[in-house]
Design an enzyme around this catalytic site. Structure first.
Site, PDB file in Angstrom:
ATOM      1  N   CYS A 106       4.244   4.292  35.461  1.00  0.00           N
ATOM      2  CA  CYS A 106       2.856   4.875  35.254  1.00  0.00           C
ATOM      3  C   CYS A 106       2.734   5.879  36.091  1.00  0.00           C
ATOM      4  CB  CYS A 106       1.848   3.817  35.176  1.00  0.00           C
ATOM      5  SG  CYS A 106       0.102   4.462  34.958  1.00  0.00           S
ATOM      6  N   LYS A 146      10.714  -1.115  33.931  1.00  0.00           N
ATOM      7  CA  LYS A 146      10.577   0.386  33.241  1.00  0.00           C
ATOM      8  C   LYS A 146      10.151   1.277  34.200  1.00  0.00           C
ATOM      9  CE  LYS A 146       8.097   2.520  29.356  1.00  0.00           C
ATOM     10  NZ  LYS A 146       7.088   3.315  29.817  1.00  0.00           N
ATOM     11  N   ASP A 212      10.798  11.012  23.959  1.00  0.00           N
ATOM     12  CA  ASP A 212      10.691  11.985  23.040  1.00  0.00           C
ATOM     13  C   ASP A 212      11.738  11.611  21.790  1.00  0.00           C
ATOM     14  OD1 ASP A 212       9.141  13.372  24.439  1.00  0.00           O
ATOM     15  OD2 ASP A 212      10.649  14.674  25.289  1.00  0.00           O
TER      16      ASP A 212
HETATM   17  C1  FMN Z   1      -1.355   5.939  25.080  1.00  0.00           C
HETATM   18  C2  FMN Z   1      -0.183   5.801  26.010  1.00  0.00           C
HETATM   19  C3  FMN Z   1       0.068   4.599  26.640  1.00  0.00           C
HETATM   20  C4  FMN Z   1       0.933   4.256  27.617  1.00  0.00           C
HETATM   21  N1  FMN Z   1       0.787   2.939  28.228  1.00  0.00           N
HETATM   22  C5  FMN Z   1       1.862   2.481  28.971  1.00  0.00           C
HETATM   23  C6  FMN Z   1       1.787   1.071  29.289  1.00  0.00           C
HETATM   24  O1  FMN Z   1       0.822   0.499  29.331  1.00  0.00           O
HETATM   25  N2  FMN Z   1       3.032   0.833  30.122  1.00  0.00           N
HETATM   26  C7  FMN Z   1       3.888   1.867  30.131  1.00  0.00           C
HETATM   27  O2  FMN Z   1       4.979   1.294  30.888  1.00  0.00           O
HETATM   28  N3  FMN Z   1       4.175   2.944  29.724  1.00  0.00           N
HETATM   29  C8  FMN Z   1       3.206   3.294  28.968  1.00  0.00           C
HETATM   30  N4  FMN Z   1       3.084   4.521  28.117  1.00  0.00           N
HETATM   31  C9  FMN Z   1       4.165   5.406  28.431  1.00  0.00           C
HETATM   32  C10 FMN Z   1       5.291   4.843  27.235  1.00  0.00           C
HETATM   33  O3  FMN Z   1       5.436   3.509  27.126  1.00  0.00           O
HETATM   34  C11 FMN Z   1       6.534   5.857  27.057  1.00  0.00           C
HETATM   35  O4  FMN Z   1       7.103   5.674  28.215  1.00  0.00           O
HETATM   36  C12 FMN Z   1       5.981   7.333  27.032  1.00  0.00           C
HETATM   37  O5  FMN Z   1       5.175   7.575  25.961  1.00  0.00           O
HETATM   38  C13 FMN Z   1       7.373   8.308  26.674  1.00  0.00           C
HETATM   39  O6  FMN Z   1       7.979   7.615  25.464  1.00  0.00           O
HETATM   40  P1  FMN Z   1       7.578   8.485  23.965  1.00  0.00           P
HETATM   41  O7  FMN Z   1       8.202  10.037  24.353  1.00  0.00           O
HETATM   42  O8  FMN Z   1       8.629   7.856  22.994  1.00  0.00           O
HETATM   43  O9  FMN Z   1       6.348   8.450  23.909  1.00  0.00           O
HETATM   44  C14 FMN Z   1       1.848   5.070  27.475  1.00  0.00           C
HETATM   45  C15 FMN Z   1       2.016   6.200  26.937  1.00  0.00           C
HETATM   46  C16 FMN Z   1       1.123   6.583  26.067  1.00  0.00           C
HETATM   47  C17 FMN Z   1       1.172   7.718  25.124  1.00  0.00           C
END
Ligand code: FMN
Length: 323
Positions: A106, A146, A212
């Protein structure tokens, strides 16, 4: 004993943990209509579980039998709290989980500055203590991490080597550094470096790529190109609720079905969260149910104006009945 990461088909498709999105309600909907191989909870603060905020914090861990297999994701500061939380998770105190994931990704500035989540990349000794404490409490549950590739600069291999030496069950790499938040394109070449490093070190840790992934086909292509064992999908689900089932072409899903699904979501939300969560935050889900369907400005505008669950459900009933 085999654990969940070893039994899933590859490449493993995973719904990413997303705060205020992937709660029990949304996971139930996804599980019913196009399930991934694996679910994660929203990140849950271990210190919150150990204090008088426990009741509010633990609602993030709420789940039903349909949202399986499900991994609990935790974050926090003190290794002893990770140990205690892991023990509780392993004991079934919050219902069954198939694993525990540690959030070291995060990018929230305040959290990073305090040395939690992605901030642990700058405090490797504490990160290792946290992993060891979690493993000690987790019993037979596999522990995974992660993370990102750095905070302000790219330290992908240096950081990943440290983590891989902890013999984690799985390591999810989000191909960005914390300073990039989620705005720059994810760098999959960095993720591939971790796969190569894992192979050089001869570790069994599964490497999951994140960032992505646009579609199921894109996920398969990325697995092929970058050699990852699994794919974690976050925002891709906002563009396609049926992301995890490549046999479903979402452009063929009629408006009527989507309205019924949105109604199902709102009713589940009411049953779980009425009086606890902000109704207006629920509106962000409209876009998920109407993604890929073309322009429906009046419907969207009408729904945005609703002030209560009851008003919204009555409106949806009327539109559904009108055919
Ligand atoms: C609204 C939102 C909330 C998220 N909350 C978390 C979370 O609680 N824990 C975590 O490890 N990542 C969190 N993330 C990150 C996502 O798990 C992911 O790593 C990030 O969106 C990149 O992947 P993507 O490009 O497929 O969206 C969050 C992302 C978004 C957009």
């Amino acid at each position: 004993m085999e654990h969940i990461w070893q039994t899933l088909p590859k490449p493993i498709f995973i719904l990413a943990p997303m705060e205020d999105v992937t709660d029990t309600v949304f996971r139930q909907i996804v599980a019913k209509h196009a399930p991934p191989h694996l679910f994660f909870t929203e990140f849950t603060l271990v210190e919150g579980l150990m204090t008088k905020g426990r009741k509010a914090t633990s609602r993030r861990l709420l789940h039903t039998p349909t949202e399986q297999p499900l991994i609990a994701q935790i974050w926090g500061a003190q290794p002893e709290n990770f140990y205690a939380a892991a023990r509780e998770l392993a004991s079934g105190e919050f219902g069954p989980f198939v694993g525990i994931d540690l959030n070291m990704g995060c990018p929230e500035r305040k959290v990073v500055r305090r040395g939690s989540c992605a901030g642990l990349i700058n405090h490797p000794d504490r990160a290792l203590e946290i992993i060891q404490a979690t493993k000690a409490g987790a019993g037979d549950l596999p522990v995974s991490v992660k993370t990102r590739c750095g905070t302000n600069s790219w330290v992908t291999e240096e950081w990943a080597e440290l983590l891989l030496n902890q013999d984690l069950a799985a390591l999810t790499i989000h191909g960005r550094i914390a300073a990039e938040m989620s705005t720059f394109p994810a760098r999959w070449e960095e993720i591939a470096k971790v796969v190569a490093l894992r192979d050089r070190l001869g570790k069994d840790t599964l490497i999951i790529g994140n960032g992505d992934i646009e579609s199921h086909a894109d996920g398969l292509a990325k697995a092929q190109t970058y050699g990852v064992d699994g794919l974690m999908v976050g925002r891709g689900i906002f563009k396609n609720l049926w992301f995890f089932n490549p046999a479903i072409d979402q452009s063929t899903i009629p408006l009527h079905t989507r309205l019924v699904l949105l109604k199902e979501h709102i009713e589940l939300w009411r049953a779980n969260w009425a009086g606890q969560k902000d109704f207006h935050a629920l509106k962000k889900f409209h876009k998920v149910y109407f993604a890929g369907i073309g322009d429906i400005p009046q419907l969207r505008a009408d729904l945005m104006q609703k002030q209560t669950v009851e008003e919204t459900l009555a409106y949806l009933d009327a539109v559904i009945a009108a055919g």
